[in-house]
Design a protein around this motif. Structure first.
Motif, PDB file in Angstrom:
ATOM      1  N   ASN A 154      64.923 -80.228  34.390  1.00 48.01           N
ATOM      2  CA  ASN A 154      66.292 -79.739  34.608  1.00 48.01           C
ATOM      3  C   ASN A 154      66.590 -79.588  36.105  1.00 48.01           C
ATOM      4  O   ASN A 154      67.683 -79.911  36.565  1.00 48.01           O
ATOM      5  CB  ASN A 154      66.503 -78.394  33.900  1.00 48.01           C
ATOM      6  CG  ASN A 154      66.647 -78.562  32.399  1.00 48.01           C
ATOM      7  OD1 ASN A 154      66.908 -79.663  31.909  1.00 48.01           O
ATOM      8  ND2 ASN A 154      66.453 -77.476  31.669  1.00 48.01           N
ATOM      9  N   GLN A 155      65.601 -79.087  36.850  1.00 49.92           N
ATOM     10  CA  GLN A 155      65.799 -78.932  38.300  1.00 49.92           C
ATOM     11  C   GLN A 155      65.952 -80.309  38.957  1.00 49.92           C
ATOM     12  O   GLN A 155      66.818 -80.493  39.823  1.00 49.92           O
ATOM     13  CB  GLN A 155      64.609 -78.158  38.909  1.00 49.92           C
ATOM     14  CG  GLN A 155      64.737 -77.836  40.392  1.00 49.92           C
ATOM     15  CD  GLN A 155      65.640 -76.628  40.652  1.00 49.92           C
ATOM     16  OE1 GLN A 155      66.597 -76.353  39.937  1.00 49.92           O
ATOM     17  NE2 GLN A 155      65.334 -75.891  41.703  1.00 49.92           N
ATOM     18  N   ALA A 168      61.885 -77.165  32.312  1.00 45.29           N
ATOM     19  CA  ALA A 168      62.582 -76.524  33.428  1.00 45.29           C
ATOM     20  C   ALA A 168      62.504 -77.383  34.680  1.00 45.29           C
ATOM     21  O   ALA A 168      63.480 -77.517  35.432  1.00 45.29           O
ATOM     22  CB  ALA A 168      61.988 -75.134  33.686  1.00 45.29           C
ATOM     23  N   TRP A 169      61.346 -77.996  34.910  1.00 50.39           N
ATOM     24  CA  TRP A 169      61.163 -78.855  36.085  1.00 50.39           C
ATOM     25  C   TRP A 169      62.125 -80.042  36.022  1.00 50.39           C
ATOM     26  O   TRP A 169      62.794 -80.372  37.009  1.00 50.39           O
ATOM     27  CB  TRP A 169      59.707 -79.332  36.138  1.00 50.39           C
ATOM     28  CG  TRP A 169      59.324 -80.111  37.361  1.00 50.39           C
ATOM     29  CD1 TRP A 169      58.701 -79.627  38.471  1.00 50.39           C
ATOM     30  CD2 TRP A 169      59.530 -81.520  37.601  1.00 50.39           C
ATOM     31  NE1 TRP A 169      58.511 -80.640  39.394  1.00 50.39           N
ATOM     32  CE2 TRP A 169      59.010 -81.807  38.876  1.00 50.39           C
ATOM     33  CE3 TRP A 169      60.094 -82.546  36.856  1.00 50.39           C
ATOM     34  CZ2 TRP A 169      59.047 -83.093  39.437  1.00 50.39           C
ATOM     35  CZ3 TRP A 169      60.141 -83.827  37.405  1.00 50.39           C
ATOM     36  CH2 TRP A 169      59.614 -84.088  38.682  1.00 50.39           C
ATOM     37  N   LYS A 171      64.992 -67.852  37.341  1.00 51.95           N
ATOM     38  CA  LYS A 171      66.357 -68.379  37.316  1.00 51.95           C
ATOM     39  C   LYS A 171      66.685 -68.886  35.925  1.00 51.95           C
ATOM     40  O   LYS A 171      65.857 -69.488  35.266  1.00 51.95           O
ATOM     41  CB  LYS A 171      66.469 -69.555  38.287  1.00 51.95           C
ATOM     42  CG  LYS A 171      66.638 -69.127  39.712  1.00 51.95           C
ATOM     43  CD  LYS A 171      66.576 -70.335  40.603  1.00 51.95           C
ATOM     44  CE  LYS A 171      67.765 -71.243  40.429  1.00 51.95           C
ATOM     45  NZ  LYS A 171      68.945 -70.784  41.160  1.00 51.95           N
ATOM     46  N   LEU A 186      60.986 -72.652  40.586  1.00 52.82           N
ATOM     47  CA  LEU A 186      62.222 -73.415  40.802  1.00 52.82           C
ATOM     48  C   LEU A 186      63.255 -72.538  41.525  1.00 52.82           C
ATOM     49  O   LEU A 186      64.430 -72.485  41.149  1.00 52.82           O
ATOM     50  CB  LEU A 186      62.779 -73.952  39.475  1.00 52.82           C
ATOM     51  CG  LEU A 186      61.760 -74.712  38.607  1.00 52.82           C
ATOM     52  CD1 LEU A 186      62.378 -75.074  37.266  1.00 52.82           C
ATOM     53  CD2 LEU A 186      61.232 -75.958  39.306  1.00 52.82           C
ATOM     54  N   LEU A 224      57.156 -73.142  35.585  1.00 53.89           N
ATOM     55  CA  LEU A 224      57.951 -72.742  34.412  1.00 53.89           C
ATOM     56  C   LEU A 224      57.919 -73.793  33.306  1.00 53.89           C
ATOM     57  O   LEU A 224      58.645 -73.681  32.325  1.00 53.89           O
ATOM     58  CB  LEU A 224      59.398 -72.465  34.826  1.00 53.89           C
ATOM     59  CG  LEU A 224      59.607 -71.369  35.879  1.00 53.89           C
ATOM     60  CD1 LEU A 224      61.094 -71.178  36.156  1.00 53.89           C
ATOM     61  CD2 LEU A 224      58.989 -70.041  35.447  1.00 53.89           C
TER      62      LEU A 224
END
Lengths: 191, 191
Positions: B72-73, B69-70, B190, A113, B65
């Motif tokens: 959230n992106q 996390a994906w 990140k 990401l 990740l």
């Protein structure tokens, strides 16, 4: 020592400016390397009056829509935090902008990401060329990109400018392909 | 007639998906040209499960990740309206993603406060190559870019892919220069 004190820009130098992003993201090292009569800082909401578009007009078609539209664009960019970082170099004596550049940061699904910094629209007033200001702008924008966690920073340039960007630490990677929109769309002012 | 009816995607086909942007921005012409067992639509918040990163892994390092996390992106991208447009092609029978691509739109101070579309991260599952799906993805992304008022759409590619992008209506313009961040930054996840 005195060079650093006079050339770097601190909060105290920017008492009333409404900046696109915090001054702290400007590399102190780059600030210190500027001639002492110049200042590097984030773009401010009042920079239309300081000749921001005049400098950009040396690079490409500007098509000035006036101050209100410019300020709206400034706020639209700032409304996407962590995306747009436009910087300027000012001549302190005249309070005129003489150098500009932007890096905007793209989020990706690749690379954990990750993010990529895109350097765009670098221009230096022709009366101030030969002072390495283009190099300083690139260094400052690359610093912002890498400080923001970008795994790479990219830009597009013509063949003539490749050696300059190599001196800035960049290497040629791929080819830029472009498609221009039909003229009707191209000339339509954005609402 | 029946080809258009089966291959194009309507709201009725997407009853419960949480999309990155409205389906209406997907070109009906491009939808109609897809094989009838495939569907083109905006990326959805549940597409991690449909193999979005598996397709991207054919293009570059993914470094997965995990789903949280994906997602959230996905939401971070959608939180900047008018900026990110990721699309997917699905195999309807398996409900698996087999093609992906993104265009993100950069605002500028140049060209009457114009915008430029940046096409990024095009990939097609190797089992589905030879069906012109790459072309369809580029056409759909270019349509989004031009519909959004961008005066040009750009992308970077290697020498081998220049003829393909020329068939998509693109011409070689400049050179892409890149600077990779120091390894320590490159590998840092990140937060």
């Amino acid at each position: 020592m005195s060079i650093i004190n006079t050339a770097s820009t601190t909060r105290a130098d920017l008492p009333s400016l409404d900046l696109m992003f915090p001054q702290e993201l400007i590399s102190l090292e780059v600030s210190a390397q500027l001639p002492s009569d110049l200042q590097i800082r984030p773009l401010a909401s009042t920079d239309y009056k300081r000749g921001h578009l005049d400098v950009l007009s040396g690079l490409s078609v500007v098509n000035d829509l006036g101050e209100v539209a410019w300020v709206n664009q400034f706020h639209a960019m700032r409304a996407t935090p962590g995306a747009y970082f436009s910087i300027v170099i000012l001549d302190k004596a005249s309070d005129k902008i003489i150098g500009v550049g932007t890096v905007f940061i793209e989020r990706k699904f690749l690379r954990g990401l990750g993010s990529v910094g895109h350097v765009e629209d670098i221009a230096v007033d022709k009366n101030y060329q030969g002072k390495k200001l283009g190099l300083r702008i690139i260094q400052a924008l690359t610093h912002i990109s890498e400080s923001s966690g970008c795994y790479k920073t990219i830009l597009n340039c013509n063949d003539t400018n490749i050696p300059f960007y190599e001196k800035c630490g960049y290497v040629k990677k791929e080819n830029e392909m472009a498609k221009y929109a039909p003229e009707r769309v191209n000339n339509a002012p954005k609402l």
